[in-house]
Design a protein around this motif. Sequence first.
Motif, PDB file in Angstrom:
ATOM      1  N   LYS A   1      43.709  43.781  69.658  1.00  0.00           N
ATOM      2  CA  LYS A   1      43.623  43.617  71.107  1.00  0.00           C
ATOM      3  C   LYS A   1      44.184  42.273  71.568  1.00  0.00           C
ATOM      4  CE  LYS A   1      41.604  47.602  71.806  1.00  0.00           C
ATOM      5  NZ  LYS A   1      41.493  48.099  70.416  1.00  0.00           N
ATOM      6  N   ASN A   2      44.541  42.232  72.855  1.00  0.00           N
ATOM      7  CA  ASN A   2      45.132  41.022  73.434  1.00  0.00           C
ATOM      8  C   ASN A   2      44.173  39.847  73.402  1.00  0.00           C
ATOM      9  OD1 ASN A   2      46.696  43.259  74.118  1.00  0.00           O
ATOM     10  ND2 ASN A   2      47.293  42.438  76.108  1.00  0.00           N
ATOM     11  N   LEU A   3      42.881  40.111  73.527  1.00  0.00           N
ATOM     12  CA  LEU A   3      41.824  39.107  73.336  1.00  0.00           C
ATOM     13  C   LEU A   3      41.045  39.573  72.115  1.00  0.00           C
ATOM     14  CD1 LEU A   3      40.313  36.580  74.271  1.00  0.00           C
ATOM     15  CD2 LEU A   3      38.957  38.028  75.784  1.00  0.00           C
ATOM     16  N   ASN A   4      41.011  38.747  71.058  1.00  0.00           N
ATOM     17  CA  ASN A   4      40.707  39.246  69.726  1.00  0.00           C
ATOM     18  C   ASN A   4      39.780  38.297  68.983  1.00  0.00           C
ATOM     19  OD1 ASN A   4      40.946  39.870  66.926  1.00  0.00           O
ATOM     20  ND2 ASN A   4      42.973  38.932  66.836  1.00  0.00           N
ATOM     21  N   CYS A   5      38.723  38.874  68.374  1.00  0.00           N
ATOM     22  CA  CYS A   5      37.897  38.097  67.436  1.00  0.00           C
ATOM     23  C   CYS A   5      37.644  38.906  66.175  1.00  0.00           C
ATOM     24  CB  CYS A   5      36.588  37.646  68.082  1.00  0.00           C
ATOM     25  SG  CYS A   5      35.471  38.988  68.558  1.00  0.00           S
ATOM     26  N   GLY A   6      38.539  39.835  65.854  1.00  0.00           N
ATOM     27  CA  GLY A   6      38.386  40.695  64.700  1.00  0.00           C
ATOM     28  C   GLY A   6      37.661  41.972  65.070  1.00  0.00           C
ATOM     29  N   GLU A   7      36.421  41.841  65.527  1.00  0.00           N
ATOM     30  CA  GLU A   7      35.635  42.911  66.125  1.00  0.00           C
ATOM     31  C   GLU A   7      34.805  42.278  67.231  1.00  0.00           C
ATOM     32  OE1 GLU A   7      35.757  46.045  65.675  1.00  0.00           O
ATOM     33  OE2 GLU A   7      36.653  46.329  63.686  1.00  0.00           O
ATOM     34  N   GLY A   8      34.547  43.018  68.276  1.00  0.00           N
ATOM     35  CA  GLY A   8      33.752  42.510  69.390  1.00  0.00           C
ATOM     36  C   GLY A   8      33.953  43.386  70.603  1.00  0.00           C
TER      37      GLY A   8
ATOM     38  N   MET B   1      40.284  32.687  74.560  1.00  0.00           N
ATOM     39  CA  MET B   1      40.433  32.794  76.020  1.00  0.00           C
ATOM     40  C   MET B   1      41.284  31.671  76.585  1.00  0.00           C
ATOM     41  SD  MET B   1      36.646  34.141  77.170  1.00  0.00           S
ATOM     42  CE  MET B   1      36.929  34.004  78.941  1.00  0.00           C
ATOM     43  N   THR B   2      41.369  30.542  75.900  1.00  0.00           N
ATOM     44  CA  THR B   2      42.216  29.448  76.386  1.00  0.00           C
ATOM     45  C   THR B   2      43.698  29.797  76.261  1.00  0.00           C
ATOM     46  OG1 THR B   2      42.333  28.303  74.233  1.00  0.00           O
ATOM     47  CG2 THR B   2      40.454  27.769  75.672  1.00  0.00           C
ATOM     48  N   ARG B   3      44.029  30.806  75.458  1.00  0.00           N
ATOM     49  CA  ARG B   3      45.412  31.223  75.254  1.00  0.00           C
ATOM     50  C   ARG B   3      45.772  32.483  76.050  1.00  0.00           C
ATOM     51  NH1 ARG B   3      46.627  28.783  70.215  1.00  0.00           N
ATOM     52  NH2 ARG B   3      44.767  28.128  69.071  1.00  0.00           N
ATOM     53  N   LEU B   4      44.763  33.178  76.557  1.00  0.00           N
ATOM     54  CA  LEU B   4      44.947  34.525  77.081  1.00  0.00           C
ATOM     55  C   LEU B   4      45.922  34.597  78.249  1.00  0.00           C
ATOM     56  CD1 LEU B   4      44.127  37.520  77.004  1.00  0.00           C
ATOM     57  CD2 LEU B   4      42.175  36.934  78.463  1.00  0.00           C
ATOM     58  N   GLU B   5      45.784  33.728  79.219  1.00  0.00           N
ATOM     59  CA  GLU B   5      46.639  33.794  80.407  1.00  0.00           C
ATOM     60  C   GLU B   5      48.095  33.519  80.058  1.00  0.00           C
ATOM     61  OE1 GLU B   5      48.052  34.454  84.070  1.00  0.00           O
ATOM     62  OE2 GLU B   5      45.976  34.837  83.464  1.00  0.00           O
ATOM     63  N   ALA B   6      48.340  32.498  79.245  1.00  0.00           N
ATOM     64  CA  ALA B   6      49.721  32.186  78.870  1.00  0.00           C
ATOM     65  C   ALA B   6      50.350  33.332  78.086  1.00  0.00           C
ATOM     66  CB  ALA B   6      49.764  30.893  78.047  1.00  0.00           C
ATOM     67  N   GLN B   7      49.614  33.903  77.156  1.00  0.00           N
ATOM     68  CA  GLN B   7      50.129  35.037  76.398  1.00  0.00           C
ATOM     69  C   GLN B   7      50.405  36.220  77.317  1.00  0.00           C
ATOM     70  OE1 GLN B   7      46.881  35.409  73.645  1.00  0.00           O
ATOM     71  NE2 GLN B   7      47.901  34.226  72.043  1.00  0.00           N
ATOM     72  N   SER B   8      49.516  36.449  78.272  1.00  0.00           N
ATOM     73  CA  SER B   8      49.688  37.577  79.184  1.00  0.00           C
ATOM     74  C   SER B   8      50.944  37.432  80.021  1.00  0.00           C
ATOM     75  CB  SER B   8      48.458  37.707  80.097  1.00  0.00           C
ATOM     76  OG  SER B   8      47.299  38.003  79.336  1.00  0.00           O
ATOM     77  N   ARG B   9      51.232  36.227  80.453  1.00  0.00           N
ATOM     78  CA  ARG B   9      52.435  36.008  81.262  1.00  0.00           C
ATOM     79  C   ARG B   9      53.708  36.254  80.447  1.00  0.00           C
ATOM     80  NH1 ARG B   9      51.451  34.370  86.211  1.00  0.00           N
ATOM     81  NH2 ARG B   9      49.431  33.396  86.707  1.00  0.00           N
ATOM     82  N   VAL B  10      53.696  35.863  79.179  1.00  0.00           N
ATOM     83  CA  VAL B  10      54.848  36.124  78.315  1.00  0.00           C
ATOM     84  C   VAL B  10      55.052  37.630  78.163  1.00  0.00           C
ATOM     85  CG1 VAL B  10      55.756  35.912  75.966  1.00  0.00           C
ATOM     86  CG2 VAL B  10      54.685  33.939  77.062  1.00  0.00           C
ATOM     87  N   ARG B  11      53.973  38.358  77.922  1.00  0.00           N
ATOM     88  CA  ARG B  11      54.081  39.821  77.797  1.00  0.00           C
ATOM     89  C   ARG B  11      54.645  40.442  79.078  1.00  0.00           C
ATOM     90  NH1 ARG B  11      48.744  39.202  75.918  1.00  0.00           N
ATOM     91  NH2 ARG B  11      48.569  39.232  73.640  1.00  0.00           N
ATOM     92  N   GLU B  12      54.133  39.998  80.216  1.00  0.00           N
ATOM     93  CA  GLU B  12      54.594  40.564  81.492  1.00  0.00           C
ATOM     94  C   GLU B  12      56.084  40.340  81.703  1.00  0.00           C
ATOM     95  OE1 GLU B  12      51.759  39.919  84.933  1.00  0.00           O
ATOM     96  OE2 GLU B  12      50.762  38.736  83.394  1.00  0.00           O
TER      97      GLU B  12
END
Length: 404
Positions: A196-203, A256-267
Amino acid sequence: MSRRALMASAMAPNERPSWPVFGPLEESSVLEALRSGRWSRSSGGRKVLDFEEKYAALTGAKYCLATMNGTSALIAALNSIDVGPGDAVLLPPYTFVATLNVLLMQHALPIFVDSDIETFQMDATKLDTAYTQECIAVMPVHLGGAAVDLDAVMNFARRRNLKLVEDACQAHLGEWKGRKVGSLGDCGCFSFQASKNLNCGEGGALITNDEELANRAYAFHTNGRPKEVGSGLAYSRNGANLRMTEFQAVILLAQMTRLEAQSRVREENARYLAGMLAKIPGVQPARLHEGCTRNAWHLFMFRYLEDAGVPRAQFLKALGGKGVSASSGYTPLNKEPFLLKMMEGRHYTRIYGQKRMKQWLEQNECPVNERLCREAVWLPQTVMLGSRSEMERIAEAVAQARKG
């Protein structure tokens, strides 16, 4: 994190992104949780609570309940709205098996709503046709990170007095008309599994704006013990142990500190790639509903039309030979042999009767979805973290692979 820094951390020398992306923040956070000696909510840990507060704020929901995985979030959701034997729930046939499995665990009757060929989502125009008097809830899936037609689904749920559980397990930061998906229904569920885009292995997590529902879900996820301080070993309902650990929570807080930047790259990459693929005969990128104001791009999905060139299996093999990771996606969930066996088995026959189960088997048809399953092609979210030149290489590979 800047785009340049993100790309440097996510890319291997051959421009294919590695996953997950992590660094000193994740390492120090896990070590801090380890040394605290408080490894769970039940032993006095506070990181799960911190994550719940931050994820609720991120999604715009009033309440968030962290769980051990996305399936657990769905289980807690169904129990919080009291889905059980004798009830039916509407769901799409094009989704991961967990969406179905949680219904079968409740011995509820799954009613499949055919797919929309252009968007890959549940076709909301077919909800009324699929509806039966047994229905208690509708559970649409925001597949691949894009939103189902939520206006139509919400209108249907209100008109039929049904609960709405959003399966947003693939849709972190996805939006419908500017609001985060998962926050518009009675509750929404997310997964933080390794892909998943936000990932902790399982959660997983359940979000809601309904305090009573949040309290019921909380009690269920901790073996029926209510949230009130001092409840001790008092129980307010049945339940299970679906609690998230502190280790999962601290990794999520760091990710979560990386999520927004990664999302913008994907978009950015998805828009660029979609524009190129749309020009290739026989290739049709999935269309977004007009209200989908942000796609999370957990998957980049397109249709490889049956008359596009070589057969899809040969097309996918050719793509793999060119170094492009792609898959054929889901098979028809409504026709899974294990499901049909369960529907004919003694448990469902005892609950619903032989006549109703025979009717269910006869009506279990989703012809559009079967075509979608024959034509679908997926690229995983990690591909969308690549460089712009990588998107160009993928488009060229798709064009060439049509010839085998």
